[in-house]
Design an enzyme around this catalytic site. Structure first.
Site, PDB file in Angstrom:
ATOM      1  N   GLU A   1      -2.968  -6.486   0.493  1.00  0.00           N
ATOM      2  CA  GLU A   1      -1.594  -6.982   0.478  1.00  0.00           C
ATOM      3  C   GLU A   1      -1.550  -8.405   1.025  1.00  0.00           C
ATOM      4  O   GLU A   1      -2.433  -8.846   1.758  1.00  0.00           O
ATOM      5  CB  GLU A   1      -0.699  -6.075   1.335  1.00  0.00           C
TER       6      GLU A   1
ATOM      7  N   ASP B   1       7.145  -8.131   6.901  1.00  0.00           N
ATOM      8  CA  ASP B   1       6.369  -9.356   6.655  1.00  0.00           C
ATOM      9  C   ASP B   1       7.127 -10.689   6.732  1.00  0.00           C
ATOM     10  O   ASP B   1       8.233 -10.805   6.205  1.00  0.00           O
ATOM     11  CB  ASP B   1       5.793  -9.343   5.241  1.00  0.00           C
TER      12      ASP B   1
END
Ligand code: FRU
Length: 498
Positions: free
Chosen positions: A223, A39
């Site tokens: 998420e 990420d």
């Protein structure tokens, strides 16, 4: 004080980066300095530069104890690596510094908030990860973890909220100078929710409310939330795990979701009006946005997919890259994405063809390459009898090709990397419904060595995919079943040291 763990990571990455050939990386997409990247984190504009941190395991090309890698850029296309910013070196984050975000404090310091992870053995012997939000303060280069970490833990959760799924804080500063953050959490129903917290100073945080609840509609745990105002709307983006497809939406199990609605700032109430996937291709997850100094909302995602990232075609010392930075807009109630306009500055060697009518396979002089920006305008060559299929094939030689094909009668655009050189039975195709009448379609296809991003109808949809084909395969050709009439404008994307 820099810990031994962080010093080692910094030494290691500096030495290891030197063993990675520049040509093996994408040219204008940020890739990991060495080892593994997932990420985007802490995407921010600080002291005159864009900062991008990322989930980072420097020692291996597989996911492992999470550090934060760090890079800076003036234009979001040319990146300079800085030393790793965070390592899992404190009692409250010893099993990982998970995703988070960054804001600037009034005194000019850079504040990072991330999820500290600690493994805990349960009564039944199972190991679970306790997740808590932590802070680090720095100057854009070195960061000191806050002495009162963690700042948000299980005691700050609403009833039923899981302390094992409580992660990925995204902060922003309100106009009145106070701070907010959204954090992903799993409530008692086992799905996902986004929690809103507020703080007067960025250091002491209080739970405010559930900003949005999944109620098992879109996958399970949500998420990497991000929440912002855009063109008069409130936009919540999340990356849900384990989604089910709904018609042509949400085909990636671990995918992306944009919820667009009304946001009442007085009461912090978000009322959903529209939902859609953010990317309709194969490789895009956990995007994060930044507000640029000129007011643009810019998003970057991890250009990978959790279900297939464990399968590699090539051996290399790096794994993981980000998407192109994309400018966001709300148009016709939908989220639109366009490549940042800075990309236009990399365009060289324009080649253009207008009104090419064809009904077979054609190549066009000057149209080839693996770092290219191609604008296509498609029309039916025979209005009475609309063509069956159009395709552009790229990353092509005798052995390989990747194809974007369009069937106007079904309005389906497909990406297919079956023949890209992959030797694994991973997902190679994705189909998306697109808007098209009378066989008309606009495509902007951007290749940067190891990936393709196709922007449809001026950003109405995007399909992204990683393509590992050897670089020598740089052919591009066009195919029509029926009569297609097409304009092509092609540029090489290159600049001196790219
Ligand atoms: C999303 C994610 C986050 C977590 C991080 C761990 O891809 O699972 O929720 O913070 O990756 O690396």
């Amino acid at each position: 004080m820099t810990s031994q763990t962080l010093r080692e990571a910094r030494r290691y990455e500096e030495a290891s980066e030197k063993m990675i050939a520049r040509e093996s990386r994408p040219a204008f997409h940020l890739s990991v300095r060495t080892g593994w990247m997932n990420d985007p984190n802490g995407f921010s504009y600080y002291n005159g530069k864009y900062h991008m941190f990322y989930q980072y395991h420097p020692y291996d090309t597989n996911w492992g104890p999470m550090h934060w890698g760090h890079a800076v850029s003036d234009d979001l296309l040319h990146w300079e690596y800085l030393p790793a910013a965070l390592a899992p070196d404190a009692p409250y984050d010893r099993d990982g510094c998970f995703s988070g975000s960054a804001v600037t404090l009034p005194d000019g310091r850079h504040l990072l908030m991330y999820t500290g992870v600690v493994k805990e053995q349960q009564k039944d012997g199972a190991i679970c990860e306790v997740q808590r939000q932590c802070l680090a303060v720095g100057d854009g280069l070195d960061y000191e973890k806050y002495e009162n970490n963690p700042v948000l833990d299980e005691s700050d959760l609403p009833e039923g909220g899981s302390r094992f799924d409580f992660r990925d804080p995204k902060m922003w500063q309100k106009e009145d100078g106070t701070y907010c953050c959204v954090v992903g959490n799993r409530p008692a129903d086992g799905s996902g929710q986004v929690l809103l917290f507020t703080s007067p100073d960025g250091f002491s945080w209080r739970y405010k409310k559930v900003l949005a609840a999944n109620n098992n509609r879109f996958g399970k745990m949500w998420e990497c939330p991000d929440f912002f105002k855009l063109d008069g709307k409130g936009v919540l983006i999340v990356s849900p795990q384990d989604m089910l497809p709904h018609n042509f939406e949400y085909h990636n199990g671990n995918g992306t979701l944009a919820l667009i609605g009304e946001y009442d700032e007085e009461t912090d109430t978000f009322t959903e009006q529209h939902d859609q996937a953010i990317d309709y291709g194969i490789d895009f997850y956990a995007p994060q946005t930044v507000l640029a100094p000129d007011g643009r909302r810019i998003m970057i995602g991890w250009m990978q997919n959790w279900d297939t990232c464990g399968h590699r075609t090539t051996e290399s010392l790096w794994f993981g890259q980000m998407s192109l930075p994309r400018e966001l807009y709300i148009e016709n109630g939908r989220l639109y994405q366009r490549p940042i306009r800075e990309l236009d500055g990399l365009r060289r060697n324009k080649v253009e063809y207008h009104n090419v009518t064809f009904s077979d396979t054609i190549r066009l002089e000057g149209v080839k390459g693996r770092r290219v920006d191609i604008e296509l305008t498609l029309r039916a060559g025979d209005a009475e009898n609309i063509y069956q299929k159009f395709a552009i094939r790229f990353a092509q030689n005798e052995l390989y090709q990747t194809t974007l094909s369009f069937r106007p009668r079904e309005s389906i655009l497909k990406i297919d990397r079956k023949f890209s050189g992959s030797r694994k039975a991973i997902i190679h195709q994705r189909r998306s419904k697109v808007n098209s009448v009378r066989g008309e379609l606009k495509l902007r296809v951007i290749l940067d060595r190891s990936g393709v991003e196709a922007f449809v109808n001026d950003g109405e949809q995007v399909m992204s995919a990683i393509v590992y084909t050897e670089q020598a395969a740089d052919g591009i050709c066009f195919f029509a079943d029926g009569v297609v009439n097409m304009d092509v404008v092609k540029y090489d994307l290159t600049e001196g040291d790219c």
